[in-house]
Design a protein around this motif. Structure first.
Motif, PDB file in Angstrom:
ATOM      1  N   ILE A  33      12.121 -11.369  18.243  1.00  0.00           N
ATOM      2  CA  ILE A  33      13.341 -10.833  18.841  1.00  0.00           C
ATOM      3  C   ILE A  33      12.986 -10.281  20.213  1.00  0.00           C
ATOM      4  O   ILE A  33      12.009  -9.551  20.372  1.00  0.00           O
ATOM      5  CB  ILE A  33      13.991  -9.758  17.941  1.00  0.00           C
ATOM      6  N   SER A  34      13.750 -10.657  21.217  1.00  0.00           N
ATOM      7  CA  SER A  34      13.467 -10.187  22.574  1.00  0.00           C
ATOM      8  C   SER A  34      13.984  -8.765  22.753  1.00  0.00           C
ATOM      9  O   SER A  34      14.800  -8.268  21.971  1.00  0.00           O
ATOM     10  CB  SER A  34      14.130 -11.118  23.593  1.00  0.00           C
ATOM     11  N   ALA A  35      13.528  -8.123  23.814  1.00  0.00           N
ATOM     12  CA  ALA A  35      13.988  -6.761  24.102  1.00  0.00           C
ATOM     13  C   ALA A  35      15.497  -6.735  24.331  1.00  0.00           C
ATOM     14  O   ALA A  35      16.188  -5.807  23.899  1.00  0.00           O
ATOM     15  CB  ALA A  35      13.247  -6.224  25.324  1.00  0.00           C
ATOM     16  N   LYS A  36      16.019  -7.761  24.995  1.00  0.00           N
ATOM     17  CA  LYS A  36      17.461  -7.829  25.255  1.00  0.00           C
ATOM     18  C   LYS A  36      18.243  -8.000  23.959  1.00  0.00           C
ATOM     19  O   LYS A  36      19.279  -7.347  23.743  1.00  0.00           O
ATOM     20  CB  LYS A  36      17.750  -8.989  26.209  1.00  0.00           C
ATOM     21  N   GLU A  37      17.754  -8.864  23.069  1.00  0.00           N
ATOM     22  CA  GLU A  37      18.431  -9.092  21.786  1.00  0.00           C
ATOM     23  C   GLU A  37      18.378  -7.838  20.919  1.00  0.00           C
ATOM     24  O   GLU A  37      19.356  -7.499  20.236  1.00  0.00           O
ATOM     25  CB  GLU A  37      17.769 -10.260  21.057  1.00  0.00           C
ATOM     26  N   LEU A  38      17.249  -7.147  20.944  1.00  0.00           N
ATOM     27  CA  LEU A  38      17.128  -5.926  20.151  1.00  0.00           C
ATOM     28  C   LEU A  38      18.064  -4.847  20.669  1.00  0.00           C
ATOM     29  O   LEU A  38      18.716  -4.136  19.884  1.00  0.00           O
ATOM     30  CB  LEU A  38      15.676  -5.433  20.165  1.00  0.00           C
ATOM     31  N   ALA A  39      18.166  -4.724  21.985  1.00  0.00           N
ATOM     32  CA  ALA A  39      19.065  -3.726  22.574  1.00  0.00           C
ATOM     33  C   ALA A  39      20.517  -4.034  22.230  1.00  0.00           C
ATOM     34  O   ALA A  39      21.318  -3.120  21.994  1.00  0.00           O
ATOM     35  CB  ALA A  39      18.875  -3.688  24.091  1.00  0.00           C
ATOM     36  N   ALA A  40      20.875  -5.321  22.170  1.00  0.00           N
ATOM     37  CA  ALA A  40      22.243  -5.697  21.819  1.00  0.00           C
ATOM     38  C   ALA A  40      22.530  -5.413  20.343  1.00  0.00           C
ATOM     39  O   ALA A  40      23.638  -4.997  19.990  1.00  0.00           O
ATOM     40  CB  ALA A  40      22.466  -7.180  22.119  1.00  0.00           C
ATOM     41  N   ALA A  41      21.537  -5.621  19.489  1.00  0.00           N
ATOM     42  CA  ALA A  41      21.728  -5.382  18.062  1.00  0.00           C
ATOM     43  C   ALA A  41      21.738  -3.899  17.727  1.00  0.00           C
ATOM     44  O   ALA A  41      22.444  -3.468  16.814  1.00  0.00           O
ATOM     45  CB  ALA A  41      20.619  -6.085  17.267  1.00  0.00           C
ATOM     46  N   MET A  42      20.949  -3.105  18.459  1.00  0.00           N
ATOM     47  CA  MET A  42      20.810  -1.674  18.163  1.00  0.00           C
ATOM     48  C   MET A  42      20.996  -0.874  19.447  1.00  0.00           C
ATOM     49  O   MET A  42      20.058  -0.243  19.949  1.00  0.00           O
ATOM     50  CB  MET A  42      19.436  -1.403  17.545  1.00  0.00           C
ATOM     51  N   PRO A  43      22.215  -0.850  20.004  1.00  0.00           N
ATOM     52  CA  PRO A  43      22.435  -0.218  21.312  1.00  0.00           C
ATOM     53  C   PRO A  43      22.249   1.292  21.331  1.00  0.00           C
ATOM     54  O   PRO A  43      22.035   1.866  22.405  1.00  0.00           O
ATOM     55  CB  PRO A  43      23.895  -0.592  21.636  1.00  0.00           C
ATOM     56  N   ALA A  44      22.328   1.941  20.175  1.00  0.00           N
ATOM     57  CA  ALA A  44      22.224   3.401  20.155  1.00  0.00           C
ATOM     58  C   ALA A  44      20.781   3.891  20.263  1.00  0.00           C
ATOM     59  O   ALA A  44      20.553   5.088  20.482  1.00  0.00           O
ATOM     60  CB  ALA A  44      22.853   3.953  18.873  1.00  0.00           C
ATOM     61  N   LEU A  45      19.814   2.995  20.104  1.00  0.00           N
ATOM     62  CA  LEU A  45      18.410   3.385  20.145  1.00  0.00           C
ATOM     63  C   LEU A  45      17.670   2.585  21.204  1.00  0.00           C
ATOM     64  O   LEU A  45      17.932   1.400  21.399  1.00  0.00           O
ATOM     65  CB  LEU A  45      17.750   3.161  18.782  1.00  0.00           C
ATOM     66  N   LYS A  46      16.743   3.226  21.874  1.00  0.00           N
ATOM     67  CA  LYS A  46      15.919   2.551  22.876  1.00  0.00           C
ATOM     68  C   LYS A  46      14.513   2.399  22.303  1.00  0.00           C
ATOM     69  O   LYS A  46      13.752   3.357  22.223  1.00  0.00           O
ATOM     70  CB  LYS A  46      15.895   3.353  24.179  1.00  0.00           C
ATOM     71  N   TRP A  47      14.190   1.162  21.906  1.00  0.00           N
ATOM     72  CA  TRP A  47      12.909   0.899  21.257  1.00  0.00           C
ATOM     73  C   TRP A  47      11.869   0.441  22.269  1.00  0.00           C
ATOM     74  O   TRP A  47      12.168  -0.317  23.187  1.00  0.00           O
ATOM     75  CB  TRP A  47      13.054  -0.185  20.188  1.00  0.00           C
ATOM     76  N   SER A  48      10.631   0.907  22.079  1.00  0.00           N
ATOM     77  CA  SER A  48       9.492   0.441  22.868  1.00  0.00           C
ATOM     78  C   SER A  48       8.544  -0.294  21.941  1.00  0.00           C
ATOM     79  O   SER A  48       8.143   0.240  20.897  1.00  0.00           O
ATOM     80  CB  SER A  48       8.757   1.624  23.519  1.00  0.00           C
ATOM     81  N   LEU A  49       8.189  -1.518  22.310  1.00  0.00           N
ATOM     82  CA  LEU A  49       7.255  -2.301  21.512  1.00  0.00           C
ATOM     83  C   LEU A  49       5.853  -1.756  21.726  1.00  0.00           C
ATOM     84  O   LEU A  49       5.353  -1.726  22.858  1.00  0.00           O
ATOM     85  CB  LEU A  49       7.325  -3.767  21.933  1.00  0.00           C
ATOM     86  N   ILE A  50       5.219  -1.304  20.655  1.00  0.00           N
ATOM     87  CA  ILE A  50       3.866  -0.761  20.790  1.00  0.00           C
ATOM     88  C   ILE A  50       2.810  -1.704  20.241  1.00  0.00           C
ATOM     89  O   ILE A  50       1.626  -1.556  20.534  1.00  0.00           O
ATOM     90  CB  ILE A  50       3.721   0.626  20.111  1.00  0.00           C
ATOM     91  N   SER A  51       3.201  -2.699  19.439  1.00  0.00           N
ATOM     92  CA  SER A  51       2.205  -3.636  18.931  1.00  0.00           C
ATOM     93  C   SER A  51       2.867  -4.910  18.428  1.00  0.00           C
ATOM     94  O   SER A  51       3.779  -4.851  17.620  1.00  0.00           O
ATOM     95  CB  SER A  51       1.398  -3.002  17.778  1.00  0.00           C
ATOM     96  N   ASN A  52       2.379  -6.047  18.924  1.00  0.00           N
ATOM     97  CA  ASN A  52       2.714  -7.348  18.367  1.00  0.00           C
ATOM     98  C   ASN A  52       1.550  -7.724  17.465  1.00  0.00           C
ATOM     99  O   ASN A  52       0.459  -7.999  17.947  1.00  0.00           O
ATOM    100  CB  ASN A  52       2.913  -8.376  19.481  1.00  0.00           C
ATOM    101  N   GLN A  53       1.770  -7.723  16.174  1.00  0.00           N
ATOM    102  CA  GLN A  53       0.700  -7.937  15.207  1.00  0.00           C
ATOM    103  C   GLN A  53       0.365  -9.423  15.066  1.00  0.00           C
ATOM    104  O   GLN A  53       0.392 -10.009  13.984  1.00  0.00           O
ATOM    105  CB  GLN A  53       1.088  -7.347  13.859  1.00  0.00           C
ATOM    106  N   ASP A  54       0.053 -10.045  16.204  1.00  0.00           N
ATOM    107  CA  ASP A  54      -0.397 -11.431  16.264  1.00  0.00           C
ATOM    108  C   ASP A  54       0.489 -12.373  15.464  1.00  0.00           C
ATOM    109  O   ASP A  54       0.033 -13.144  14.630  1.00  0.00           O
ATOM    110  CB  ASP A  54      -1.842 -11.540  15.780  1.00  0.00           C
ATOM    111  N   GLY A  55       1.781 -12.272  15.687  1.00  0.00           N
ATOM    112  CA  GLY A  55       2.684 -13.213  15.049  1.00  0.00           C
ATOM    113  C   GLY A  55       3.021 -12.907  13.618  1.00  0.00           C
ATOM    114  O   GLY A  55       3.717 -13.668  12.959  1.00  0.00           O
ATOM    115  N   ARG A  56       2.565 -11.780  13.098  1.00  0.00           N
ATOM    116  CA  ARG A  56       2.901 -11.388  11.732  1.00  0.00           C
ATOM    117  C   ARG A  56       3.950 -10.291  11.703  1.00  0.00           C
ATOM    118  O   ARG A  56       4.428  -9.923  10.641  1.00  0.00           O
ATOM    119  CB  ARG A  56       1.643 -10.926  10.989  1.00  0.00           C
ATOM    120  N   GLY A  57       4.294  -9.780  12.853  1.00  0.00           N
ATOM    121  CA  GLY A  57       5.291  -8.727  12.906  1.00  0.00           C
ATOM    122  C   GLY A  57       5.146  -7.910  14.162  1.00  0.00           C
ATOM    123  O   GLY A  57       4.248  -8.137  14.984  1.00  0.00           O
ATOM    124  N   CYS A  58       6.031  -6.930  14.346  1.00  0.00           N
ATOM    125  CA  CYS A  58       6.037  -6.090  15.531  1.00  0.00           C
ATOM    126  C   CYS A  58       6.313  -4.644  15.124  1.00  0.00           C
ATOM    127  O   CYS A  58       7.075  -4.394  14.185  1.00  0.00           O
ATOM    128  CB  CYS A  58       7.112  -6.560  16.513  1.00  0.00           C
TER     129      CYS A  58
END
Length: 299
Positions: A33-58
């Protein structure tokens, strides 16, 4: 079902070791999920990606200290996925009441923890073909209620379409081959799975597991690990280098497991054999040395 329960426990332990949380600067994008898509899905919260677990999750954090875990579990086939999904649903239902989530994947469940729960959580769990997606948010200082569950569901709707971007692969591992399972695992029910960059595992139907994780690590850190006190017995393995050592007879966790650590060219490899019950090779550093030597030679 007990087989899947035991295997998931092994997977959880392995991933905790093989995929430590990275600093914020190390993660730039989440493949699901991109930052733009996440912001559209959850506009009330501002999320910062702290770890991409090598394709197993974020893993994300919000300014107020909230944490969000997006996890993708790939399975060898749809039957295994459905079996594991049923286990996840059962485990999640022990923490919160669940209800069906419609229109996402093949099947979905979502819920929030009770008002008096010690740790507040809102989660959505989705099954889609060979894949399982789970998104969980752990808010700080407030309830995890339906106002949070709705946006999580929208994020899951986007992410489930991208689970194929997971880096997990089956039957292909740069560190382990089926021959390494001889004497340790049942070759007739063997699954070889790549679990990320530098990490892979093999397991059999009984959920006996062998894993390898190779990560960048300084020699000083390795030497500190060799000297640390802990619940396991340590033994030096000089034939695999001055930094090589084994751990066995642990009084916490799986007492039948044995781990060998080797270091070369700025990287450390951990080789783990974790049987689910007493096994002829339980706790034997000596018998795992041959596998560790082959891994060491590939580093």
């Amino acid at each position: 079902m007990r087989t899947i329960d035991r295997l998931f426990s092994c997977l959880a332990l392995f991933l905790a070791v093989a995929a430590p949380v990275l600093p914020a600067r190390a993660a730039e994008t989440c493949p699901f999920i991109s930052a733009k898509e996440l912001a559209a899905a959850m506009p009330a919260l501002k999320w910062s990606l702290i770890s991409n677990q090598d394709g197993r999750g974020c893993i994300y954090q919000a300014g107020r200290g909230d944490t969000m875990m997006l996890s993708v579990f790939r399975n060898p086939d749809k039957d295994r996925a459905r079996e594991l999904y049923a286990t996840f649903v059962k485990t999640l239902s022990e923490r919160m009441p669940l209800s069906a989530v419609a229109g996402i994947g093949d099947e979905g469940q979502g819920g929030t923890s009770a008002a008096g729960a010690e740790r507040q959580e809102a989660s959505v769990l989705v099954l889609s073909g060979d894949y399982i997606l789970q998104i969980s948010v752990y808010p700080i200082g407030r309830r995890a209620d339906d106002a949070l569950l709705g946006p999580i569901t929208e994020a899951a709707r986007v992410a489930i379409a991208n689970v194929g971007k997971s880096s997990e692969r089956f039957g292909n591992c740069e560190w382990l081959t089926a021959a390494d399972a001889d004497g340790f695992l049942d070759n007739g029910t063997l699954t070889v799975q790549r679990t990320g960059a530098g990490s892979c595992m093999m397991f059999d139907r009984e959920a006996n597991t062998m894993t390898v994780a190779v990560i960048a690590m300084s020699r000083d850190t390795v030497v500190g690990m060799m000297k640390r006190a802990g619940p396991c017995t340590h033994v030096a393995i000089p034939e695999l280098g001055r930094e090589a050592f084994g751990e066995h007879s642990c009084t916490k966790g799986n007492g039948n497991a044995v781990t060998i650590y080797v270091w070369k060219n700025g990287r450390q490899a951990s080789i783990v054999f974790a049987p689910v019950k007493p096994h002829p090779k339980s706790g034997s550093v000596e018998r795992l040395k041959a596998v560790a030597a082959r891994v060491y030679g590939k580093m």
